[in-house]
Design an enzyme around this catalytic site. Structure first.
Site, mmCIF file in Angstrom:
data_model
loop_
_atom_site.group_PDB
_atom_site.id
_atom_site.type_symbol
_atom_site.label_atom_id
_atom_site.label_comp_id
_atom_site.label_asym_id
_atom_site.label_seq_id
_atom_site.Cartn_x
_atom_site.Cartn_y
_atom_site.Cartn_z
ATOM 1 C CD1 TRP A 41 9.741 3.829 4.840
ATOM 2 C CD2 TRP A 41 10.352 4.177 6.959
ATOM 3 N NE1 TRP A 41 8.633 4.297 5.515
ATOM 4 C CE2 TRP A 41 8.991 4.515 6.821
ATOM 5 C CE3 TRP A 41 10.962 4.316 8.209
ATOM 6 C CZ2 TRP A 41 8.226 4.978 7.883
ATOM 7 C CZ3 TRP A 41 10.218 4.776 9.272
ATOM 8 C CH2 TRP A 41 8.853 5.098 9.105
ATOM 9 C CG ASP A 84 4.988 7.405 -1.149
ATOM 10 O OD1 ASP A 84 5.984 7.837 -1.762
ATOM 11 O OD2 ASP A 84 4.872 7.433 0.090
ATOM 12 C CG ASP A 107 2.024 2.804 -0.864
ATOM 13 O OD1 ASP A 107 2.070 4.048 -0.996
ATOM 14 O OD2 ASP A 107 2.668 2.196 0.012
ATOM 15 C CG MET A 138 -0.678 2.235 2.203
ATOM 16 S SD MET A 138 0.490 2.439 3.576
ATOM 17 C CE MET A 138 1.024 4.116 3.290
ATOM 18 C CG HIS A 159 3.148 -2.408 0.688
ATOM 19 N ND1 HIS A 159 4.441 -2.165 1.074
ATOM 20 C CD2 HIS A 159 2.519 -1.210 0.667
ATOM 21 C CE1 HIS A 159 4.609 -0.859 1.256
ATOM 22 N NE2 HIS A 159 3.453 -0.259 1.023
ATOM 23 N NE ARG A 196 9.368 -0.335 6.452
ATOM 24 C CZ ARG A 196 9.320 0.175 7.678
ATOM 25 N NH1 ARG A 196 10.234 -0.169 8.567
ATOM 26 N NH2 ARG A 196 8.360 1.003 8.008
ATOM 27 C CD GLU A 205 11.731 10.173 2.623
ATOM 28 O OE1 GLU A 205 10.571 9.805 2.361
ATOM 29 O OE2 GLU A 205 12.494 9.565 3.405
ATOM 30 C CG ASP A 206 8.528 12.267 5.406
ATOM 31 O OD1 ASP A 206 9.584 12.114 6.054
ATOM 32 O OD2 ASP A 206 7.498 11.603 5.620
#
Length: 383
Positions: A289, A227, A229, A319, A322, A324, A292-293
């Site tokens: 969101w 990712d 971030d 991180m 931010h 979403r 998937e992981d």
């Protein structure tokens, strides 16, 4: 009187014979010098031609010129007659191969690079620009490529980042990661997979796209999926592949520097090409969101592999805070999909991937690949 006349006659005859002898001598000398001159001329041309050949080998090779001597003052001589002789004396114009010694093969890169710093101070308060990051990394070539100059890495690594509307985060990621990767002696390329449009975000599908497109660029055998971030806080967290699939981001600050649950595989992970193909890549049907992981973790364990992780003191990440993203709301179907990984992983993955590349652009610090990946299927109506 008779004797006197006879004597004068003999005297005249002797003078005539003497004159004839002198004339004969002069004629002979003229002929002799003429022949000698011609022989000397031939010798001079031959000698100069030979010297020209020698000069071509020793000196003219550097200057690119050939030197020959042709005497055109000889009677009845023509340029064609000398050119025939010159062609016989002219050296071969075939280029000579430089017999340079082959360079010594580079040694393997050390497993523990000596230039690592360890724990890093990561902050996001200072303003960051691409110009600054580019000046900080002059050895990174177009497309975000780098190869260690003094050793031979075991892996060739493609770093894949799913992306949309995160330009400010990308600047910090490049600012920190390029120096870390160079200190780790990684042979790498960075690929930003940009999802075009405003439809629902699909992280795992973008990672599949990145895997496919990176292989068109180079023969990578290791893939790090990150990712944009997440920044590692320790450069001893080495970004290459391992004997088992690797989970790098095991201790994020947002989770209190702890692994949130045993099956967590999010944030930053790595698989070799062989491992990636063994699980049929990542799922393509997780729109929005989450989920998937966990599906990827299930694929790994269902195929007889285990997840490897660094020490918790090394696998720490910060991180960039931010909100979403829009069109990346939590996927309400993720829990049902995770339970069906065993049934879906063979038909949903890299083997079923479809997308369209719109643009590939190489920037000094990364390669940007903008793609269209379609839209999520309509959700079933409740009731």
């Amino acid at each position: 009187m008779t004797r006197l006349m006879l004597g004068r006659t003999l005297e005249r005859i002797c003078k005539g014979v003497l004159l004839l002898c002198l004339l004969h001598f002069l004629i002979m000398m003229i002929l002799y010098f003429d022949v000698y001159t011609q022989r000397f001329d031939l010798f001079s041309r031959f000698n100069n031609g030979r010297n020209g050949s020698r000069n071509n080998v020793s000196g003219a090779a550097g200057s690119g010129h050939h030197f020959y001597y042709y005497n055109l003052s000889r009677p009845n001589a023509t340029l064609a007659s000398y050119m025939a002789t010159g062609e016989q004396l002219m050296p071969s114009t075939q280029p000579e191969t430089n017999q340079t010694p082959s360079p010594k093969p580079l040694p393997p890169c050390p497993e523990n690079p000596p230039g690592l710093v360890g724990r890093l101070l990561i902050e996001f308060s200072s303003q960051m620009t691409m110009e600054r990051v580019q000046k900080e990394n002059p050895n990174v070539t177009d497309g975000g490529r780098y190869t260690p100059p003094d050793c031979r890495p075991r892996w060739k690594v493609a770093i894949i980042i799913p992306f949309r509307h995160r330009e400010n985060h990308l600047k910090y990621w490049l600012h920190y990661l390029h120096p870390i990767l160079r200190r780790q002696r990684i042979d790498y390329g960075i690929y930003i997979i940009n999802q075009l449009g405003e439809d629902t975000f699909n992280r795992a599908k973008l990672l599949n796209v990145g895997y496919t497109e990176a292989l068109k660029d180079a023969e990578y055998d290791c893939f790090i999926f990150s990712d944009v971030d997440l920044i590692p806080m320790d450069d001893r967290n080495l970004y290459h592949c391992y004997d088992q699939p690797r989970h790098f981001a095991i201790a994020m600050d947002k989770f209190g520097f702890r692994l949130p649950y045993a099956g967590y595989f999010g944030g930053v992970s790595g698989l070799s090409k062989k491992q990636f193909l063994k699980i049929n890549g990542f799922p393509n049907e997780y729109w929005g969101w989450g989920g998937e992981d966990d599906d990827i973790y299930n694929r790994i364990t269902l195929n007889g592999m285990k997840v490897s992780r660094p020490d918790v003191r090394i696998g720490r990440y910060r991180m960039i805070k931010h909100e979403r993203d829009k069109h990346n709301e939590p996927n309400p179907q993720r829990f049902n999909k995770i339970q069906n990984t065993k049934n879906t992983m063979k038909k949903d993955g890299i083997s079923s991937l479809t997308y369209r590349v719109v643009q590939v652009k190489r920037y000094p610090l990364y390669t940007n690949i903008s793609v269209e990946i379609g839209k999520p299927p309509p959700r079933p109506i409740k009731g």
